[in-house]
Design an enzyme around this catalytic site. Structure first.
Site, PDB file in Angstrom:
ATOM      1  N   GLU A  28      57.630  44.905  66.550  1.00  0.00           N
ATOM      2  CA  GLU A  28      58.617  44.407  65.659  1.00  0.00           C
ATOM      3  C   GLU A  28      60.137  45.289  65.742  1.00  0.00           C
ATOM      4  O   GLU A  28      60.933  44.925  64.903  1.00  0.00           O
ATOM      5  CB  GLU A  28      58.209  44.110  64.463  1.00  0.00           C
ATOM      6  CG  GLU A  28      57.288  43.174  64.158  1.00  0.00           C
ATOM      7  CD  GLU A  28      56.776  43.022  62.689  1.00  0.00           C
ATOM      8  OE1 GLU A  28      56.828  43.689  61.766  1.00  0.00           O
ATOM      9  OE2 GLU A  28      55.920  41.935  62.745  1.00  0.00           O
ATOM     10  N   GLY A  97      41.203  36.404  73.617  1.00  0.00           N
ATOM     11  CA  GLY A  97      40.770  35.700  72.538  1.00  0.00           C
ATOM     12  C   GLY A  97      40.718  36.605  71.196  1.00  0.00           C
ATOM     13  O   GLY A  97      40.083  36.210  70.058  1.00  0.00           O
ATOM     14  N   GLY A  99      43.027  37.514  69.049  1.00  0.00           N
ATOM     15  CA  GLY A  99      44.008  36.900  67.871  1.00  0.00           C
ATOM     16  C   GLY A  99      43.222  35.868  67.377  1.00  0.00           C
ATOM     17  O   GLY A  99      43.238  35.551  66.087  1.00  0.00           O
ATOM     18  N   ASN A 126      59.505  35.713  66.473  1.00  0.00           N
ATOM     19  CA  ASN A 126      57.917  36.004  66.913  1.00  0.00           C
ATOM     20  C   ASN A 126      57.533  34.826  67.794  1.00  0.00           C
ATOM     21  O   ASN A 126      57.166  33.677  67.072  1.00  0.00           O
ATOM     22  CB  ASN A 126      57.072  36.452  66.027  1.00  0.00           C
ATOM     23  CG  ASN A 126      55.867  37.064  66.321  1.00  0.00           C
ATOM     24  OD1 ASN A 126      55.321  36.896  67.337  1.00  0.00           O
ATOM     25  ND2 ASN A 126      55.414  37.901  65.499  1.00  0.00           N
ATOM     26  N   TYR A 132      50.262  29.993  66.254  1.00  0.00           N
ATOM     27  CA  TYR A 132      49.586  29.647  64.543  1.00  0.00           C
ATOM     28  C   TYR A 132      49.897  28.099  64.597  1.00  0.00           C
ATOM     29  O   TYR A 132      48.962  27.650  63.921  1.00  0.00           O
ATOM     30  CB  TYR A 132      50.524  30.513  63.567  1.00  0.00           C
ATOM     31  CG  TYR A 132      50.632  31.870  63.539  1.00  0.00           C
ATOM     32  CD1 TYR A 132      49.199  32.403  63.669  1.00  0.00           C
ATOM     33  CD2 TYR A 132      51.557  32.770  63.607  1.00  0.00           C
ATOM     34  CE1 TYR A 132      48.977  33.830  63.432  1.00  0.00           C
ATOM     35  CE2 TYR A 132      51.549  34.107  63.733  1.00  0.00           C
ATOM     36  CZ  TYR A 132      50.403  34.732  63.488  1.00  0.00           C
ATOM     37  OH  TYR A 132      50.086  35.901  63.463  1.00  0.00           O
TER      38      TYR A 132
END
Length: 160
Positions: A28, A97, A99, A126, A132
């Site tokens: 970040e 896999g 995450g 991001n 997500y």
């Protein structure tokens, strides 16, 4: 290639958790902002009154990611939820896999604990936002995050 495995972190994982937190901060571009120490994580995650829990993703016996979370409470739902504070997978392990495994394990914990929801925040730039959304998370556009810290927090708290 075998899938990554996920387990609850223990106090012995504190150095690994801090290393992964620093990896997230570097991703970040906030590496200089990590103030947490191993002592902080040990006290707040594994002390007498734990403030957070953590999952560790492993692949081939090596920690490749983490998910740090805690319980929240919804007054409207009348039930707890899980809030995912941080999710990070090392760059060279992002197609293994890990995450998805971490999020799946969090979803399982949320259901086991009768939580009404699983929530997280993600930076607007991001690329994980697409990840997500594919999993079913929805961007909550009507709620805006606010924060007070540092001197402003101290000033507010000291008002007579």
């Amino acid at each position: 290639m075998p899938e990554s495995s996920v387990r609850l972190a223990t106090a012995d994982d504190v150095p690994t958790i801090l290393r992964l937190i620093k990896g997230l901060a570097a991703f970040e571009d906030l590496g200089d902002q990590v103030k947490a120490t191993e002592a902080d994580l040990l006290r707040d995650g594994f002390g007498a009154q734990p403030r957070f829990e953590c999952l560790i993703a492993e692949h081939a016996g090596k920690a490749v990611g983490f998910a740090l979370f805690f319980h929240s409470y919804s007054t409207f739902e009348g039930r707890t939820g899980l809030y995912l504070e941080d999710l990070f997978v090392l760059e060279d392990a992002r197609e293994l896999g890990a995450g998805r495994g971490l999020i799946r394990a969090l979803a399982q914990l949320a259901l086991e604990r009768d939580c009404a929801r699983l929530e997280l925040s993600v930076l607007d730039w991001n690329p994980a936002r697409g990840f997500y959304q594919k999993l079913g998370f929805q961007h909550n556009e009507e709620w805006l995050p606010y924060r007070i810290k540092g001197q402003a927090l101290e000033n507010l708290a000291s008002e007579a």
